[in-house]
Scaffold this motif. Sequence first.
Motif, PDB file in Angstrom:
ATOM      1  N   GLY A 110       3.181   0.909   1.127  1.00 25.76           N
ATOM      2  CA  GLY A 110       3.820   2.105   0.602  1.00 25.76           C
ATOM      3  C   GLY A 110       3.346   2.423  -0.808  1.00 25.76           C
ATOM      4  N   ALA A 111       3.148   1.385  -1.623  1.00 28.86           N
ATOM      5  CA  ALA A 111       2.611   1.596  -2.966  1.00 28.86           C
ATOM      6  C   ALA A 111       1.189   2.143  -2.884  1.00 28.86           C
ATOM      7  CB  ALA A 111       2.642   0.292  -3.754  1.00 28.86           C
ATOM      8  N   GLY A 112       0.448   1.699  -1.860  1.00 30.59           N
ATOM      9  CA  GLY A 112      -0.885   2.247  -1.651  1.00 30.59           C
ATOM     10  C   GLY A 112      -0.849   3.728  -1.336  1.00 30.59           C
ATOM     11  N   LEU A 113       0.132   4.156  -0.532  1.00 27.89           N
ATOM     12  CA  LEU A 113       0.281   5.588  -0.236  1.00 27.89           C
ATOM     13  C   LEU A 113       0.567   6.388  -1.507  1.00 27.89           C
ATOM     14  CD1 LEU A 113       2.442   5.544   3.025  1.00 27.89           C
ATOM     15  CD2 LEU A 113      -0.042   5.791   2.817  1.00 27.89           C
ATOM     16  N   LEU A 114       1.386   5.816  -2.366  1.00 28.15           N
ATOM     17  CA  LEU A 114       1.681   6.467  -3.644  1.00 28.15           C
ATOM     18  C   LEU A 114       0.391   6.675  -4.437  1.00 28.15           C
ATOM     19  CD1 LEU A 114       4.331   7.253  -5.265  1.00 28.15           C
ATOM     20  CD2 LEU A 114       4.077   5.043  -6.409  1.00 28.15           C
ATOM     21  N   ALA A 115      -0.466   5.646  -4.424  1.00 27.27           N
ATOM     22  CA  ALA A 115      -1.738   5.727  -5.146  1.00 27.27           C
ATOM     23  C   ALA A 115      -2.679   6.743  -4.502  1.00 27.27           C
ATOM     24  CB  ALA A 115      -2.392   4.347  -5.186  1.00 27.27           C
ATOM     25  N   ILE A 116      -2.700   6.789  -3.163  1.00 28.14           N
ATOM     26  CA  ILE A 116      -3.565   7.748  -2.470  1.00 28.14           C
ATOM     27  C   ILE A 116      -3.156   9.177  -2.791  1.00 28.14           C
ATOM     28  CG2 ILE A 116      -4.221   8.653  -0.210  1.00 28.14           C
ATOM     29  CD1 ILE A 116      -3.996   5.753   0.836  1.00 28.14           C
ATOM     30  N   ASP A 117      -1.861   9.443  -2.751  1.00 30.53           N
ATOM     31  CA  ASP A 117      -1.377  10.794  -3.035  1.00 30.53           C
ATOM     32  C   ASP A 117      -1.812  11.239  -4.428  1.00 30.53           C
ATOM     33  OD1 ASP A 117       0.349  13.041  -2.045  1.00 30.53           O
ATOM     34  OD2 ASP A 117       1.387  12.601  -3.913  1.00 30.53           O
ATOM     35  N   HIS A 118      -1.784  10.287  -5.383  1.00 29.83           N
ATOM     36  CA  HIS A 118      -2.238  10.621  -6.727  1.00 29.83           C
ATOM     37  C   HIS A 118      -3.753  10.809  -6.770  1.00 29.83           C
ATOM     38  CE1 HIS A 118      -2.765  10.610 -11.042  1.00 29.83           C
ATOM     39  NE2 HIS A 118      -3.623   9.611 -10.918  1.00 29.83           N
ATOM     40  N   ALA A 119      -4.499   9.893  -6.139  1.00 28.95           N
ATOM     41  CA  ALA A 119      -5.961   9.950  -6.207  1.00 28.95           C
ATOM     42  C   ALA A 119      -6.513  11.228  -5.595  1.00 28.95           C
ATOM     43  CB  ALA A 119      -6.553   8.732  -5.495  1.00 28.95           C
ATOM     44  N   LEU A 120      -5.852  11.757  -4.553  1.00 30.47           N
ATOM     45  CA  LEU A 120      -6.329  12.955  -3.873  1.00 30.47           C
ATOM     46  C   LEU A 120      -5.619  14.223  -4.323  1.00 30.47           C
ATOM     47  CD1 LEU A 120      -6.759  11.695  -0.188  1.00 30.47           C
ATOM     48  CD2 LEU A 120      -8.452  11.770  -2.040  1.00 30.47           C
TER      49      LEU A 120
END
Length: 406
Positions: free
Chosen positions: A376-386
Amino acid sequence: MLTPSAPDTGQVLPALASPGRVLALVARGAAETRADLARLTGLARSTVSQRVDLLIEHGFLDEAPDVGASGRRLPRRLRLRTRDQLVVGIGLGATHCRVALLDVGGQEVVSREEPLLISDGPEAVLDATVRTARALLAESGRSAASVRAVGAGVPGPVEFATGRPVDPPIMPGWHLFPIPQYLAERLGASALVDNDVNVMALAERHWVLPDVQHLLFVKVGTGIGSGVLAGGRLHRGAQGSAGDIGHIRVGAADAPCRCGNTGCLEAFAGGAALARRLTASGVPAATAADVARLVAAGDRTAVPMVREAGRRIGDVLSSLITFFNPEAIVFGGALSSAHELLAGVREAVYERSHPLATQYLRIAASGTRENAVARGAGLLAIDHALSPCQVDGLLDGTAQRTGAAP
């Protein structure tokens, strides 16, 4: 594929169709060709080509010819480039950390769990997670430069705007510690931090319940907390404390809670409170996991105690159901495996809630299990990165790869 921040529907105004928004249209599957992008944005084909070429040059997109069943060549297809765009997802617990590498399409590359004590303090714990992240990069043959963003979930209240924990009860020494800056400086990418149950809610929706728009994710471990998804988006509230249901008052004032107040739900139904009561009753239990094991073994003291705890939680949830009307309530944490807990929750919910709010309501244990916080923390990072803002900033040089995320 993960859906990053992007325009919802319809045509995008040309003035707003920056390279970052063009990437968002491809990433969420709204556009597969340059012609699609021209149609959706209203931009001239030459302008679309300039922006697509820029995104390809900087490693955000791939473009390849597509061949139909008859062998006829179709328009070249645009795809989000994932093989060398990664994020780091970090899940911190009281006694362990799990670190996962995900590509920006949401696929897990590799993960690892390591024992540690959150009470050892921020520097010791975060240094350990950084070492694990670097080891995973080496193991997977990826470079540190491939990391686009870092996400972390921690077991305590977080002011999301700054990523700093605020008076976290089980995290001594972490109050207002600048976790995003600390991680960003060591991993070379922007970092975001949130409460662990919030990112567990993101993971559950993405991998298990993608069609659910209104979700309560309830974590019952040492303490009790919840993540709230409304309209498919995480609801944090004004400062980031939305969902802190463990500190709703439910009982007598003589039941002390670790937050400093008395009578909180957590003081009656949290794993730590149950373990203490079981031990006082002559059934040794030190943790929420011990309580769950006793229930699984059919212990005659633990089973009714946990069922009653479920009813207490269900009483609180019945009020939230009346107010919020979720489609699903999902349970995670050490006690989510205890059938008696969910049985008690269902008893109270269906007894106290209006039939209209419960006729299609799903109440179930999480399907993401122990990897939920890191992923879930990875999803948070993906949303920011993209996100368009971040992508546009990287392309024009105004965004930094290091430092806290805005």
